[in-house]
Design a protein around this motif. Structure first.
Motif, PDB file in Angstrom:
ATOM      1  N   TYR A  59       0.850  -1.180   0.000  1.00  0.00           N
ATOM      2  CA  TYR A  59       0.000   0.000   0.000  1.00  0.00           C
ATOM      3  C   TYR A  59       0.892   1.238   0.000  1.00  0.00           C
ATOM      4  N   LYS A  60       0.714   2.078  -0.996  1.00  0.00           N
ATOM      5  CA  LYS A  60       1.591   3.230  -1.168  1.00  0.00           C
ATOM      6  C   LYS A  60       0.956   4.544  -0.736  1.00  0.00           C
ATOM      7  N   ASN A  61      -0.362   4.600  -0.719  1.00  0.00           N
ATOM      8  CA  ASN A  61      -1.061   5.849  -0.412  1.00  0.00           C
ATOM      9  C   ASN A  61      -2.097   5.630   0.676  1.00  0.00           C
ATOM     10  N   ARG A  62      -2.470   6.729   1.321  1.00  0.00           N
ATOM     11  CA  ARG A  62      -3.499   6.669   2.353  1.00  0.00           C
ATOM     12  C   ARG A  62      -4.149   8.023   2.508  1.00  0.00           C
ATOM     13  N   ASP A  63      -5.345   8.004   3.057  1.00  0.00           N
ATOM     14  CA  ASP A  63      -6.028   9.243   3.418  1.00  0.00           C
ATOM     15  C   ASP A  63      -6.931   8.956   4.600  1.00  0.00           C
ATOM     16  N   ILE A  64      -7.586   9.989   5.093  1.00  0.00           N
ATOM     17  CA  ILE A  64      -8.497   9.866   6.233  1.00  0.00           C
ATOM     18  C   ILE A  64      -9.881  10.282   5.752  1.00  0.00           C
ATOM     19  N   ILE A  65     -10.885   9.497   6.135  1.00  0.00           N
ATOM     20  CA  ILE A  65     -12.267   9.836   5.813  1.00  0.00           C
ATOM     21  C   ILE A  65     -13.047   9.981   7.115  1.00  0.00           C
ATOM     22  N   ASN A  66     -13.777  11.075   7.226  1.00  0.00           N
ATOM     23  CA  ASN A  66     -14.676  11.316   8.353  1.00  0.00           C
ATOM     24  C   ASN A  66     -16.092  11.125   7.846  1.00  0.00           C
ATOM     25  N   VAL A  67     -16.758  10.121   8.341  1.00  0.00           N
ATOM     26  CA  VAL A  67     -18.142   9.877   7.936  1.00  0.00           C
ATOM     27  C   VAL A  67     -19.036  10.372   9.067  1.00  0.00           C
ATOM     28  N   THR A  68     -19.359  11.664   8.979  1.00  0.00           N
ATOM     29  CA  THR A  68     -20.255  12.313   9.928  1.00  0.00           C
ATOM     30  C   THR A  68     -21.101  13.311   9.159  1.00  0.00           C
ATOM     31  N   LYS A  69     -22.200  13.708   9.752  1.00  0.00           N
ATOM     32  CA  LYS A  69     -23.055  14.718   9.120  1.00  0.00           C
ATOM     33  C   LYS A  69     -22.290  16.030   8.959  1.00  0.00           C
ATOM     34  N   LYS A  70     -21.512  16.376   9.957  1.00  0.00           N
ATOM     35  CA  LYS A  70     -20.751  17.626   9.890  1.00  0.00           C
ATOM     36  C   LYS A  70     -19.726  17.584   8.745  1.00  0.00           C
ATOM     37  N   ASP A  74     -24.482  18.257   3.305  1.00  0.00           N
ATOM     38  CA  ASP A  74     -25.710  17.884   2.604  1.00  0.00           C
ATOM     39  C   ASP A  74     -25.616  16.529   1.910  1.00  0.00           C
ATOM     40  N   MET A  75     -24.404  16.023   1.704  1.00  0.00           N
ATOM     41  CA  MET A  75     -24.208  14.733   1.028  1.00  0.00           C
ATOM     42  C   MET A  75     -24.287  13.542   1.992  1.00  0.00           C
ATOM     43  N   TYR A  76     -24.444  13.822   3.292  1.00  0.00           N
ATOM     44  CA  TYR A  76     -24.393  12.770   4.313  1.00  0.00           C
ATOM     45  C   TYR A  76     -25.345  11.616   4.020  1.00  0.00           C
ATOM     46  N   GLU A  77     -26.633  11.883   3.901  1.00  0.00           N
ATOM     47  CA  GLU A  77     -27.615  10.810   3.687  1.00  0.00           C
ATOM     48  C   GLU A  77     -27.382  10.094   2.358  1.00  0.00           C
ATOM     49  N   THR A  78     -27.047  10.843   1.318  1.00  0.00           N
ATOM     50  CA  THR A  78     -26.782  10.245   0.003  1.00  0.00           C
ATOM     51  C   THR A  78     -25.570   9.318   0.070  1.00  0.00           C
ATOM     52  N   LYS A  79     -24.517   9.764   0.735  1.00  0.00           N
ATOM     53  CA  LYS A  79     -23.315   8.934   0.873  1.00  0.00           C
ATOM     54  C   LYS A  79     -23.608   7.654   1.656  1.00  0.00           C
ATOM     55  N   LEU A  80     -24.340   7.778   2.769  1.00  0.00           N
ATOM     56  CA  LEU A  80     -24.664   6.589   3.555  1.00  0.00           C
ATOM     57  C   LEU A  80     -25.460   5.584   2.740  1.00  0.00           C
ATOM     58  N   LYS A  81     -26.416   6.075   1.964  1.00  0.00           N
ATOM     59  CA  LYS A  81     -27.200   5.171   1.106  1.00  0.00           C
ATOM     60  C   LYS A  81     -26.303   4.503   0.078  1.00  0.00           C
ATOM     61  N   GLY A  82     -25.390   5.262  -0.517  1.00  0.00           N
ATOM     62  CA  GLY A  82     -24.465   4.706  -1.503  1.00  0.00           C
ATOM     63  C   GLY A  82     -23.540   3.662  -0.899  1.00  0.00           C
ATOM     64  N   TYR A 132     -18.489  -8.937  -2.792  1.00  0.00           N
ATOM     65  CA  TYR A 132     -19.647  -8.065  -2.598  1.00  0.00           C
ATOM     66  C   TYR A 132     -19.744  -7.688  -1.128  1.00  0.00           C
ATOM     67  N   HIS A 133     -20.011  -6.407  -0.888  1.00  0.00           N
ATOM     68  CA  HIS A 133     -20.075  -5.888   0.477  1.00  0.00           C
ATOM     69  C   HIS A 133     -20.859  -4.589   0.487  1.00  0.00           C
ATOM     70  N   ARG A 134     -21.034  -4.061   1.694  1.00  0.00           N
ATOM     71  CA  ARG A 134     -21.665  -2.754   1.913  1.00  0.00           C
ATOM     72  C   ARG A 134     -21.188  -2.248   3.272  1.00  0.00           C
ATOM     73  N   PHE A 135     -21.396  -0.959   3.532  1.00  0.00           N
ATOM     74  CA  PHE A 135     -20.925  -0.354   4.777  1.00  0.00           C
ATOM     75  C   PHE A 135     -22.002   0.542   5.357  1.00  0.00           C
ATOM     76  N   THR A 136     -22.056   0.594   6.676  1.00  0.00           N
ATOM     77  CA  THR A 136     -22.897   1.560   7.367  1.00  0.00           C
ATOM     78  C   THR A 136     -22.260   1.913   8.703  1.00  0.00           C
ATOM     79  N   LEU A 137     -22.638   3.060   9.212  1.00  0.00           N
ATOM     80  CA  LEU A 137     -22.255   3.452  10.563  1.00  0.00           C
ATOM     81  C   LEU A 137     -23.119   2.700  11.562  1.00  0.00           C
ATOM     82  N   ASP A 138     -22.762   2.780  12.841  1.00  0.00           N
ATOM     83  CA  ASP A 138     -23.679   2.292  13.862  1.00  0.00           C
ATOM     84  C   ASP A 138     -24.581   3.455  14.267  1.00  0.00           C
ATOM     85  N   GLU A 139     -25.375   3.274  15.303  1.00  0.00           N
ATOM     86  CA  GLU A 139     -26.371   4.288  15.675  1.00  0.00           C
ATOM     87  C   GLU A 139     -25.762   5.596  16.200  1.00  0.00           C
TER      88      GLU A 139
END
Length: 183
Positions: A59-70, A74-82, A132-139
């Motif tokens: 693995y040569k590259n990396r980044d950080i992703i924050n999956v929060t509404k903040k 406005d893309m939060y709900e769309t991203k979670l569905k995707g 095949y997979h999918r992802f979601t946050l917890d509550e």
């Protein structure tokens, strides 16, 4: 990390959906799903361990992703569905959970059952190309993760369908499972 069969009971995807049937590490390995537990500490030793895994796996590259509404606004709900649409990638998907919690649901090829993998801080998960997979946050609706990449960062989901079933990466993944009685 905790893995179990998804209960398939309708309801909020962010709930545990725990069927009570655990999934062994051997079953995950048979599906070519890898996992490390690398505790996050103040000394930074976790970063050296991540660097070691990255070097070992190329693995040569990396980044950080924050999956929060903040963070996603406005893309939060769309991203979670995707993220929760059943899909595969032509590259490995590698996530190291820095904070928060989330679930990767992995399709068990032989049974078509969903295996739910709960990630908490310190969990490093590698999903093979073609699974095949999918992802979601917890509550709690928040997760911060490091994404690692073999080459330039990219994240192209191929939603499940006839064309994706015929994708070379999917076919190679399915072929890699042949003869393995655990899957």
């Amino acid at each position: 990390m905790r893995a179990y069969y998804f209960d398939n009971i309708p309801g909020d995807q962010r709930l545990p959906h725990d069927s009570g049937n655990s999934v062994s590490n051997e079953t995950l390995r048979a599906l070519h799903v890898l996992h490390w537990s690398i505790s996050i500490d103040d000394t930074g030793s976790w970063e050296h361990q991540i660097d070691g895994v990255a070097k070992e796996r190329g693995y040569k590259n990396r980044d950080i992703i924050n999956v929060t509404k903040k963070a996603l606004g406005d893309m939060y709900e769309t991203k979670l569905k995707g993220f929760f649409e059943e899909h595969m990638h032509e590259d490995e998907e590698i996530r190291y959970m820095l904070s928060g919690r989330g679930y990767f649901d992995i399709r068990e090829h032989s049974t078509e059952a969903w295996i739910r993998v709960q990630l908490t801080p310190g969990d490093l998960l590698v999903l093979p190309a073609g699974i095949y997979h999918r992802f979601t946050l917890d509550e709690n609706n928040a997760a911060k993760a490091m994404r690692l990449f073999k080459d330039e960062p990219k994240w192209i989901p191929h939603n499940r369908g006839v064309d994706t079933d015929a994708n070379t990466y999917r076919e190679n993944y399915v072929q890699s499972l042949k003869g393995n009685p655990a899957v």
